[in-house]
Design a protein around this motif. Structure first.
Motif, PDB file in Angstrom:
ATOM      1  N   GLY A  59       0.598  -1.111  -0.137  1.00 32.85           N
ATOM      2  CA  GLY A  59      -0.293   0.217  -0.046  1.00 32.85           C
ATOM      3  C   GLY A  59       1.274   1.533  -0.474  1.00 32.85           C
ATOM      4  N   THR A  60       0.097   2.236  -0.589  1.00 32.00           N
ATOM      5  CA  THR A  60       0.983   3.593  -0.499  1.00 32.00           C
ATOM      6  C   THR A  60      -0.244   4.844   0.269  1.00 32.00           C
ATOM      7  OG1 THR A  60       1.654   2.870  -2.436  1.00 32.00           O
ATOM      8  CG2 THR A  60       1.947   5.608  -2.063  1.00 32.00           C
ATOM      9  N   LEU A  61       0.598   5.667   1.163  1.00 33.12           N
ATOM     10  CA  LEU A  61      -0.348   6.744   1.523  1.00 33.12           C
ATOM     11  C   LEU A  61       0.444   7.961   0.575  1.00 33.12           C
ATOM     12  CD1 LEU A  61      -0.176   6.236   5.575  1.00 33.12           C
ATOM     13  CD2 LEU A  61      -2.073   5.974   3.894  1.00 33.12           C
ATOM     14  N   TRP A  62      -0.098   9.462   0.413  1.00 37.13           N
ATOM     15  CA  TRP A  62       0.735  10.404  -0.283  1.00 37.13           C
ATOM     16  C   TRP A  62       0.155  10.966   0.682  1.00 37.13           C
ATOM     17  CZ3 TRP A  62       2.691  10.440  -4.434  1.00 37.13           C
ATOM     18  CH2 TRP A  62       3.004   9.047  -5.628  1.00 37.13           C
ATOM     19  N   TYR A  63       1.440  11.844   1.643  1.00 34.65           N
ATOM     20  CA  TYR A  63       1.712  13.043   2.828  1.00 34.65           C
ATOM     21  C   TYR A  63       1.656  14.571   1.710  1.00 34.65           C
ATOM     22  CZ  TYR A  63       2.665  15.529   6.632  1.00 34.65           C
ATOM     23  OH  TYR A  63       2.809  16.519   7.623  1.00 34.65           O
ATOM     24  N   ASP A  64       0.948  15.442   1.860  1.00 37.54           N
ATOM     25  CA  ASP A  64       0.682  16.707   1.166  1.00 37.54           C
ATOM     26  C   ASP A  64       1.270  17.331   2.725  1.00 37.54           C
ATOM     27  OD1 ASP A  64      -0.056  19.594   0.565  1.00 37.54           O
ATOM     28  OD2 ASP A  64      -2.025  18.936  -0.120  1.00 37.54           O
ATOM     29  N   ARG A  65       3.268  18.046   2.086  1.00 43.86           N
ATOM     30  CA  ARG A  65       3.617  18.516   2.864  1.00 43.86           C
ATOM     31  C   ARG A  65       2.917  19.421   2.755  1.00 43.86           C
ATOM     32  NH1 ARG A  65       9.648  18.403   0.489  1.00 43.86           N
ATOM     33  NH2 ARG A  65       9.704  15.547   0.733  1.00 43.86           N
ATOM     34  N   GLN A  66       2.087  20.747   2.465  1.00 39.24           N
ATOM     35  CA  GLN A  66       1.488  22.266   2.659  1.00 39.24           C
ATOM     36  C   GLN A  66       0.574  21.775   3.306  1.00 39.24           C
ATOM     37  OE1 GLN A  66       0.815  24.060  -1.186  1.00 39.24           O
ATOM     38  NE2 GLN A  66      -0.400  25.565   0.174  1.00 39.24           N
ATOM     39  N   ALA A  67      -0.692  20.776   3.158  1.00 38.52           N
ATOM     40  CA  ALA A  67      -1.566  20.930   4.039  1.00 38.52           C
ATOM     41  C   ALA A  67      -1.777  20.103   5.607  1.00 38.52           C
ATOM     42  CB  ALA A  67      -3.339  20.311   3.566  1.00 38.52           C
ATOM     43  N   LYS A  68      -0.230  19.837   5.806  1.00 38.18           N
ATOM     44  CA  LYS A  68       0.203  18.479   6.501  1.00 38.18           C
ATOM     45  C   LYS A  68      -0.975  17.367   7.216  1.00 38.18           C
ATOM     46  CE  LYS A  68       2.875  22.657   8.790  1.00 38.18           C
ATOM     47  NZ  LYS A  68       2.926  23.813   9.229  1.00 38.18           N
ATOM     48  N   GLN A  69      -0.893  17.010   5.775  1.00 35.76           N
ATOM     49  CA  GLN A  69      -1.675  16.060   6.193  1.00 35.76           C
ATOM     50  C   GLN A  69      -2.002  14.299   4.905  1.00 35.76           C
ATOM     51  OE1 GLN A  69      -5.970  17.976   6.530  1.00 35.76           O
ATOM     52  NE2 GLN A  69      -6.277  16.977   4.433  1.00 35.76           N
ATOM     53  N   PHE A  70      -2.040  13.042   5.392  1.00 32.20           N
ATOM     54  CA  PHE A  70      -2.214  12.322   4.679  1.00 32.20           C
ATOM     55  C   PHE A  70      -3.644  12.892   3.501  1.00 32.20           C
ATOM     56  CE2 PHE A  70       0.080  10.437   7.422  1.00 32.20           C
ATOM     57  CZ  PHE A  70       0.707  10.070   6.054  1.00 32.20           C
ATOM     58  N   VAL A  71      -3.405  12.650   2.223  1.00 32.43           N
ATOM     59  CA  VAL A  71      -5.041  12.947   1.024  1.00 32.43           C
ATOM     60  C   VAL A  71      -4.830  11.992   0.097  1.00 32.43           C
ATOM     61  CG1 VAL A  71      -4.180  15.693   1.417  1.00 32.43           C
ATOM     62  CG2 VAL A  71      -3.229  14.050  -0.719  1.00 32.43           C
ATOM     63  N   GLU A  72      -4.295  10.441   0.346  1.00 35.57           N
ATOM     64  CA  GLU A  72      -4.976   9.973  -0.368  1.00 35.57           C
ATOM     65  C   GLU A  72      -3.760   8.287  -0.293  1.00 35.57           C
ATOM     66  OE1 GLU A  72      -4.269   8.038  -5.201  1.00 35.57           O
ATOM     67  OE2 GLU A  72      -4.286   9.771  -4.907  1.00 35.57           O
ATOM     68  N   SER A  73      -4.661   7.217  -0.038  1.00 37.15           N
ATOM     69  CA  SER A  73      -4.356   5.940   0.212  1.00 37.15           C
ATOM     70  C   SER A  73      -4.688   5.117  -1.031  1.00 37.15           C
ATOM     71  CB  SER A  73      -4.685   5.609   2.008  1.00 37.15           C
ATOM     72  OG  SER A  73      -6.202   5.720   1.812  1.00 37.15           O
ATOM     73  N   ARG A  74      -3.618   3.639  -1.233  1.00 35.57           N
ATOM     74  CA  ARG A  74      -3.936   2.896  -1.597  1.00 35.57           C
ATOM     75  C   ARG A  74      -3.890   1.991  -0.697  1.00 35.57           C
ATOM     76  NH1 ARG A  74      -2.914   5.544  -7.716  1.00 35.57           N
ATOM     77  NH2 ARG A  74      -4.373   6.928  -7.183  1.00 35.57           N
ATOM     78  N   GLU A  75      -4.369   1.042  -0.437  1.00 37.12           N
ATOM     79  CA  GLU A  75      -3.520  -0.768  -0.044  1.00 37.12           C
ATOM     80  C   GLU A  75      -4.364  -2.606  -0.744  1.00 37.12           C
ATOM     81  OE1 GLU A  75      -2.589  -2.883   4.344  1.00 37.12           O
ATOM     82  OE2 GLU A  75      -3.505  -1.015   4.667  1.00 37.12           O
TER      83      GLU A  75
END
Length: 100
Positions: A48-64
């Motif tokens: 799986g993969t998590l995408w972390y948005d540095r500007q928003a300081k949060q995870f915005v997408e995940s796939r597993e």
């Protein structure tokens, strides 16, 4: 961490995830026609993969994707039914960042 990527002008960190164990638990419900009395499950494969948005300081997408196998016993009308489980689940989520 699997690296960083520019997506639409924003920097995202790509984080790898892996499920390492699986447990089946079912709430006791006397009115249910059947119940799981035993289970022995294992994760055969997971990625799986998590995408972390540095500007928003949060995870915005995940796939597993997780592949689980094992045995379980279902009880109904006082009889036990042993069985085998071979289950593949895929999860996807995406959130939108709304700037204040």
């Amino acid at each position: 961490m699997l690296g960083s990527e520019d997506r639409d002008g924003r920097i995202f960190d790509k984080v790898g995830v892996k499920t390492v164990s699986a447990t089946l638990s079912v709430a006791d419900n006397p009115s249910a026609p059947a119940k799981v009395t035993e289970s022995d499950l294992k994760v055969d494969d997971s990625e799986g993969t998590l995408w972390y948005d540095r500007q928003a300081k949060q995870f915005v997408e995940s796939r597993e994707q997780v592949h689980i196998t094992g045995t379980l016993t279902v009880e109904a009308n006082g009889m036990k039914f042993p069985g085998e489980l071979d289950l593949t689940m895929e999860f996807k989520s995406k959130s939108t960042v709304i700037d204040p």
